[in-house]
Scaffold this motif. Structure first.
Motif, PDB file in Angstrom:
ATOM      1  N   UNK A 129      -3.703   4.566  -6.752  1.00 32.62           N
ATOM      2  CA  UNK A 129      -4.829   3.684  -7.114  1.00 32.62           C
ATOM      3  C   UNK A 129      -5.125   2.655  -6.023  1.00 32.62           C
ATOM      4  N   UNK A 130      -4.094   2.092  -5.415  1.00 29.07           N
ATOM      5  CA  UNK A 130      -4.271   1.010  -4.441  1.00 29.07           C
ATOM      6  C   UNK A 130      -4.027   1.491  -3.005  1.00 29.07           C
ATOM      7  N   UNK A 131      -2.894   2.145  -2.784  1.00 32.47           N
ATOM      8  CA  UNK A 131      -2.514   2.490  -1.408  1.00 32.47           C
ATOM      9  C   UNK A 131      -3.352   3.617  -0.817  1.00 32.47           C
ATOM     10  N   UNK A 132      -3.907   4.497  -1.656  1.00 42.25           N
ATOM     11  CA  UNK A 132      -4.650   5.653  -1.131  1.00 42.25           C
ATOM     12  C   UNK A 132      -5.810   5.228  -0.237  1.00 42.25           C
ATOM     13  N   UNK A 133      -6.537   4.215  -0.651  1.00 42.46           N
ATOM     14  CA  UNK A 133      -7.694   3.772   0.137  1.00 42.46           C
ATOM     15  C   UNK A 133      -7.264   3.004   1.388  1.00 42.46           C
ATOM     16  N   UNK A 134      -6.162   2.258   1.285  1.00 43.38           N
ATOM     17  CA  UNK A 134      -5.631   1.591   2.473  1.00 43.38           C
ATOM     18  C   UNK A 134      -5.110   2.628   3.470  1.00 43.38           C
ATOM     19  N   UNK A 135      -4.511   3.689   2.942  1.00 39.65           N
ATOM     20  CA  UNK A 135      -3.982   4.746   3.806  1.00 39.65           C
ATOM     21  C   UNK A 135      -5.110   5.432   4.576  1.00 39.65           C
ATOM     22  N   UNK A 136      -6.192   5.757   3.898  1.00 40.65           N
ATOM     23  CA  UNK A 136      -7.298   6.418   4.590  1.00 40.65           C
ATOM     24  C   UNK A 136      -7.996   5.449   5.540  1.00 40.65           C
ATOM     25  N   UNK A 137      -7.990   4.163   5.218  1.00 45.16           N
ATOM     26  CA  UNK A 137      -8.589   3.173   6.117  1.00 45.16           C
ATOM     27  C   UNK A 137      -7.891   3.200   7.474  1.00 45.16           C
ATOM     28  N   UNK A 138      -6.560   3.155   7.450  1.00 42.11           N
ATOM     29  CA  UNK A 138      -5.784   3.102   8.693  1.00 42.11           C
ATOM     30  C   UNK A 138      -5.794   4.456   9.403  1.00 42.11           C
ATOM     31  N   UNK A 143       3.292   1.509   2.544  1.00 47.82           N
ATOM     32  CA  UNK A 143       4.089   0.303   2.275  1.00 47.82           C
ATOM     33  C   UNK A 143       3.198  -0.922   2.066  1.00 47.82           C
ATOM     34  N   UNK A 144       2.163  -1.054   2.903  1.00 44.42           N
ATOM     35  CA  UNK A 144       1.240  -2.186   2.765  1.00 44.42           C
ATOM     36  C   UNK A 144       0.479  -2.091   1.438  1.00 44.42           C
ATOM     37  N   UNK A 145       0.076  -0.876   1.069  1.00 46.48           N
ATOM     38  CA  UNK A 145      -0.649  -0.687  -0.193  1.00 46.48           C
ATOM     39  C   UNK A 145       0.174  -1.084  -1.407  1.00 46.48           C
ATOM     40  N   UNK A 146       1.449  -0.695  -1.414  1.00 48.70           N
ATOM     41  CA  UNK A 146       2.337  -1.074  -2.516  1.00 48.70           C
ATOM     42  C   UNK A 146       2.591  -2.580  -2.501  1.00 48.70           C
ATOM     43  N   UNK A 147       2.769  -3.155  -1.303  1.00 49.54           N
ATOM     44  CA  UNK A 147       2.959  -4.610  -1.186  1.00 49.54           C
ATOM     45  C   UNK A 147       1.731  -5.355  -1.701  1.00 49.54           C
ATOM     46  N   UNK A 148       0.552  -4.818  -1.400  1.00 49.38           N
ATOM     47  CA  UNK A 148      -0.720  -5.395  -1.865  1.00 49.38           C
ATOM     48  C   UNK A 148      -0.726  -5.491  -3.388  1.00 49.38           C
ATOM     49  N   UNK A 149      -0.288  -4.404  -4.042  1.00 52.39           N
ATOM     50  CA  UNK A 149      -0.292  -4.383  -5.504  1.00 52.39           C
ATOM     51  C   UNK A 149       0.770  -5.307  -6.095  1.00 52.39           C
ATOM     52  N   UNK A 150       1.959  -5.339  -5.482  1.00 52.32           N
ATOM     53  CA  UNK A 150       3.003  -6.258  -5.951  1.00 52.32           C
ATOM     54  C   UNK A 150       2.482  -7.696  -5.866  1.00 52.32           C
ATOM     55  N   UNK A 151       1.822  -8.015  -4.736  1.00 51.64           N
ATOM     56  CA  UNK A 151       1.257  -9.358  -4.560  1.00 51.64           C
ATOM     57  C   UNK A 151       0.198  -9.651  -5.614  1.00 51.64           C
ATOM     58  N   UNK A 197       9.547 -11.780 -11.781  1.00 48.10           N
ATOM     59  CA  UNK A 197       8.778 -12.457 -10.731  1.00 48.10           C
ATOM     60  C   UNK A 197       9.540 -12.563  -9.410  1.00 48.10           C
ATOM     61  N   UNK A 198      10.772 -13.028  -9.461  1.00 47.14           N
ATOM     62  CA  UNK A 198      11.533 -13.235  -8.221  1.00 47.14           C
ATOM     63  C   UNK A 198      11.830 -11.918  -7.510  1.00 47.14           C
ATOM     64  N   UNK A 199      12.219 -10.890  -8.274  1.00 39.52           N
ATOM     65  CA  UNK A 199      12.478  -9.572  -7.675  1.00 39.52           C
ATOM     66  C   UNK A 199      11.193  -8.979  -7.091  1.00 39.52           C
ATOM     67  N   UNK A 200      10.064  -9.267  -7.738  1.00 39.00           N
ATOM     68  CA  UNK A 200       8.774  -8.780  -7.223  1.00 39.00           C
ATOM     69  C   UNK A 200       8.471  -9.399  -5.862  1.00 39.00           C
ATOM     70  N   UNK A 201       8.776 -10.676  -5.714  1.00 40.46           N
ATOM     71  CA  UNK A 201       8.550 -11.350  -4.426  1.00 40.46           C
ATOM     72  C   UNK A 201       9.433 -10.733  -3.333  1.00 40.46           C
ATOM     73  N   UNK A 202      10.677 -10.416  -3.681  1.00 38.30           N
ATOM     74  CA  UNK A 202      11.599  -9.783  -2.731  1.00 38.30           C
ATOM     75  C   UNK A 202      11.095  -8.387  -2.352  1.00 38.30           C
ATOM     76  N   UNK A 203      10.614  -7.642  -3.358  1.00 38.23           N
ATOM     77  CA  UNK A 203      10.107  -6.283  -3.118  1.00 38.23           C
ATOM     78  C   UNK A 203       8.877  -6.304  -2.211  1.00 38.23           C
ATOM     79  N   UNK A 204       7.984  -7.255  -2.416  1.00 40.61           N
ATOM     80  CA  UNK A 204       6.785  -7.371  -1.578  1.00 40.61           C
ATOM     81  C   UNK A 204       7.178  -7.608  -0.119  1.00 40.61           C
ATOM     82  N   UNK A 205       8.143  -8.498   0.086  1.00 40.57           N
ATOM     83  CA  UNK A 205       8.593  -8.814   1.439  1.00 40.57           C
ATOM     84  C   UNK A 205       9.273  -7.595   2.085  1.00 40.57           C
TER      85      UNK A 205
END
Length: 295
Positions: free
Chosen positions: A181-190, A213-221, A255-263
């Protein structure tokens, strides 16, 4: 490297190209074109088109070469927002700080405007890309199509809807949703930017790793912001995920684990671009920006 200046310079170029991309050509198409332009020109960070241009330039291409694809990406992204906001899906009346398309034009016009944005994306990319070998352009068009279909945006959105209020959704299922849903469009962009500039298969694979990785981080954020930011800061309704019992990273791992996962995801993304040195600075900066953003 001044990321803020880079993003603003590229955003201005993208905004102009977007504004030029849709014109009322006869009175009969005035309503649908205005509806399309309303959402396409409603602002936003323009991350996807900028990432496309940055990838193209990283491999020696130009902004001019990438801009038609960049515009197409934003048209596809805007279509997904128009349709996501509909009462049958996420039922939201605010997007980018303004009323959503169906609130202004009605559900019927909003659906058709989304349809038209999607088809116009391919037309625009094919008609306006100059100085690129045909086989590269065909591959870009193929990847654009894939990114929005059953194994892309549409499939990810279906699974996202099916998981609302569902017990026992796993982290793997959530990752599948957002990889599509999120990373697919970022992947094709790059990758599209890289392909247009003539990148090798190995280089394209590195771009895919970075973008996933950026797409998944985008969604976690996004999931973090939904519980930590206000409606005014977000430009859309805050707390919406929890209200509809949506499966999110915050719900599954806290919340805290999500912040770690995004990083962690951003660090992995940056590592994938290490072979490209200084030329990767814009994409590396964007990866950091995605988890530090406030809306």
């Amino acid at each position: 490297f001044d990321l803020k200046e880079y993003l603003e310079t590229k955003r201005v170029s993208v905004e102009k190209a977007l504004d030029d991309s849709l014109q009322v050509t006869c009175p009969e198409v005035k309503t649908i074109t205005e509806s399309m332009k309303y959402s396409l020109n409603a602002g936003g960070k323009r991350v996807r088109p900028i990432m496309c241009i940055a990838a193209c330039e990283m491999f020696g291409g130009t902004e001019e070469m990438a801009m038609p694809t960049a515009v197409a990406l934003e048209m596809i992204h805007t279509m997904s927002l128009v349709h996501d906001d509909l009462p049958a899906m996420d039922d939201d009346d605010l997007r980018r700080g303004v009323p959503t398309n169906h609130v202004v034009y009605g559900e019927d016009i909003a659906i058709l405007a989304g349809d038209a944005l999607l088809s116009t994306a391919f037309e625009h990319c094919a008609a306006h890309t100059k100085g690129v070998p045909a086989e590269r352009l065909v591959e870009v068009l193929r990847r654009l199509g894939e990114s929005v279909g059953a194994v892309g945006l549409a499939g990810g959105q279906v699974m996202d809807l099916q998981c609302e209020g569902k017990e026992g959704v796993t982290l793997q299922e959530l990752q599948w949703i957002h990889a599509h849903k999120t990373a697919a469009l970022l992947k094709v962009a790059v990758t599209a930017g890289a392909i247009l500039a003539g990148a090798s298969e190995e280089e394209i694979k590195a771009c895919e790793t970075y973008a996933l990785d950026v797409g998944l981080a985008f969604q976690v954020a996004d999931d973090i912001l939904d519980v930590t930011a206000s409606t005014e800061e977000l430009g859309k309704t805050a707390g919406k995920d929890e209200a509809v019992d949506k499966t999110t990273y915050v719900k599954l791992i806290g919340l805290e684990e999500s912040k770690i996962e995004a990083r962690r995801l951003v660090e992995d993304a940056v590592k994938a671009l290490s072979p490209f040195g200084e030329k990767a600075a814009p994409l590396i900066g964007i990866a950091d920006y995605i988890v530090a953003r406030k809306n």
